[in-house]
Design a protein around this motif. Structure first.
Motif, PDB file in Angstrom:
ATOM      1  N   HIS A 167       0.821  -1.221   0.000  1.00  0.00           N
ATOM      2  CA  HIS A 167       0.000   0.000   0.000  1.00  0.00           C
ATOM      3  C   HIS A 167       0.847   1.260   0.000  1.00  0.00           C
ATOM      4  O   HIS A 167       0.364   2.349   0.312  1.00  0.00           O
ATOM      5  CB  HIS A 167      -1.000  -0.034   1.154  1.00  0.00           C
ATOM      6  CG  HIS A 167      -1.956  -1.182   1.017  1.00  0.00           C
ATOM      7  ND1 HIS A 167      -2.958  -1.196   0.074  1.00  0.00           N
ATOM      8  CD2 HIS A 167      -1.995  -2.383   1.635  1.00  0.00           C
ATOM      9  CE1 HIS A 167      -3.593  -2.356   0.139  1.00  0.00           C
ATOM     10  NE2 HIS A 167      -3.029  -3.105   1.074  1.00  0.00           N
ATOM     11  N   CYS A 177      -7.460   1.402  -5.136  1.00  0.00           N
ATOM     12  CA  CYS A 177      -7.110   0.183  -4.407  1.00  0.00           C
ATOM     13  C   CYS A 177      -8.241  -0.091  -3.413  1.00  0.00           C
ATOM     14  O   CYS A 177      -8.859   0.853  -2.915  1.00  0.00           O
ATOM     15  CB  CYS A 177      -5.788   0.424  -3.679  1.00  0.00           C
ATOM     16  SG  CYS A 177      -5.197  -0.965  -2.699  1.00  0.00           S
ATOM     17  N   CYS A 179      -8.061  -0.555  -0.487  1.00  0.00           N
ATOM     18  CA  CYS A 179      -7.752   0.097   0.786  1.00  0.00           C
ATOM     19  C   CYS A 179      -8.269   1.531   0.826  1.00  0.00           C
ATOM     20  O   CYS A 179      -8.229   2.174   1.874  1.00  0.00           O
ATOM     21  CB  CYS A 179      -6.249   0.076   1.056  1.00  0.00           C
ATOM     22  SG  CYS A 179      -5.336   1.322   0.132  1.00  0.00           S
ATOM     23  N   CYS A 184      -1.656   2.385  -5.233  1.00  0.00           N
ATOM     24  CA  CYS A 184      -0.811   1.579  -4.347  1.00  0.00           C
ATOM     25  C   CYS A 184       0.060   0.638  -5.193  1.00  0.00           C
ATOM     26  O   CYS A 184      -0.353   0.185  -6.263  1.00  0.00           O
ATOM     27  CB  CYS A 184      -1.671   0.740  -3.410  1.00  0.00           C
ATOM     28  SG  CYS A 184      -2.546   1.722  -2.193  1.00  0.00           S
TER      29      CYS A 184
HETATM   30 ZN   LIG Z   1      -3.880   0.170  -1.129  1.00  0.00          ZN
END
Ligand SMILES: [Zn+2]
Length: 320
Positions: A167, A177, A179, A184
């Protein structure tokens, strides 16, 4: 014959819970293995892990040995108390105090660690990084996992979350991403990143033979199609693999700028591609590295413990 005290190393993946019972003094000697499918709720996961350890304990006791401790590696954020905060493979299991629950159920000392962190320790003690004090393990699979050894010790960080290298943002305008950020490293340099690069190339009219073999549908291109075509010498596939290698090398250079590491061990599914991938990674890595002519660049080598790295590393951490 005296009873040996063995360790149980466990690796909880998206598909299987895998356990190995082995002698921590000889971690690469064939141990006893058990595996069961990974359940997706916390209660079932705990019973599955306990079942694997009990199964191994029975087998070990039949030989007159015993299990003295257990270590478990699992993908995701594991805090310093062995609580699984979040796992990408197990969205139904979060904020689960796995270590405390397993210690209570098993009556053994237990450690729980991020799977790539555990695998890094396995490779450091018994694999590609034996006797190397400055080492990073990077697993290139669906995502990217990382484990860091510095000054001979595993780096876990303030919360236990060190090594989330996947990340690290390498392109703020890059693809989204899961996340929540954009660009990332694992969007570019994982197995799924290779597939995405391949589809982009195919949609731009490249990769003619690969696309033809997939019913002329560029959207069908996956990482494994590219690696296979590259291994067969397809120049267009080799060119995309070279671009992919640049993205892998970019992250490795960034990590080297922070850690000045001696050895970078590459594991995960993509390591099976071998030097076809690692050679272009090594070339781009030296090009991208700051002050590359004034330092000894890190060696970039494949992992040697294969799918056992996480279980062996977790068991060795438990035996410490
Ligand atoms: Zn990420």
């Amino acid at each position: 014959v005296t009873a040996r005290s063995l360790v149980c190393g466990l690796d909880v993946g998206g598909t299987n819970v895998r356990g190995l019972a082995f002698d921590p003094a000889a971690p690469t000697e064939a141990g006893i293995e058990r595996r069961v499918p990974t359940p997706y709720t916390a209660t079932d996961l705990l019973s599955a892990i306990v079942g694997v350890v009990h199964g191994l304990a029975e087998a070990v006791e039949a030989d007159g040995d015993e299990i003295g401790s257990a270590g478990l590696g699992i993908a995701g954020l594991v805090d310093r108390s062995g609580r699984l905060v979040f796992s990408p493979n197990l969205p139904g299991v979060h904020d689960e105090p796995l270590r405390d629950e397993l210690m209570r159920e098993l009556g053994l000392p237990v450690i729980v660690e991020n799977d790539a962190t555990a695998a890094a320790w396995g490779e450091r003690v018994a694999g590609a990084g034996m006797d190397v004090d400055e080492m990073i393990l990077i697993t290139l699979g669906t995502g990217i996992g990382a484990g860091i050894v510095a000054a001979g010790n595993l780096v876990v960080g303030r919360n236990g979350f060190a090594g989330e290298a996947g990340h690290m943002v390498v392109d703020p305008a890059g693809p989204r991403c899961p996340c929540g950020r954009r660009g990332c490293w694992e969007r570019f340099a994982s197995g799924s990143g290779l597939g995405r690069l391949g589809r982009e190339a195919a949609l731009a009219g490249r990769l003619g033979s690969v696309v033809a073999s997939l019913g002329n549908d560029p959207e069908q291109v996956r990482g494994e199609h590219l690696t296979k075509a590259a291994a067969d010498g397809d120049p267009e596939a080799l060119a995309v693999l070279e671009e992919f290698a640049w993205w892998v090398a970019l992250g490795l250079a960034n990590l080297t700028h922070i850690l000045d590491t001696e050895l970078i061990v590459i594991g995960g599914g993509l390591v099976s591609v071998g030097d076809l991938l690692l050679d272009p990674v090594r070339r781009s890595y030296v090009e991208l590295l700051y002050a590359s002519d004034r330092r000894v660049p890190a060696r970039i080598e494949p992992a040697v413990l294969g799918e056992d790295a996480g279980a062996i590393g977790a068991g060795l951490l438990a035996a410490r």
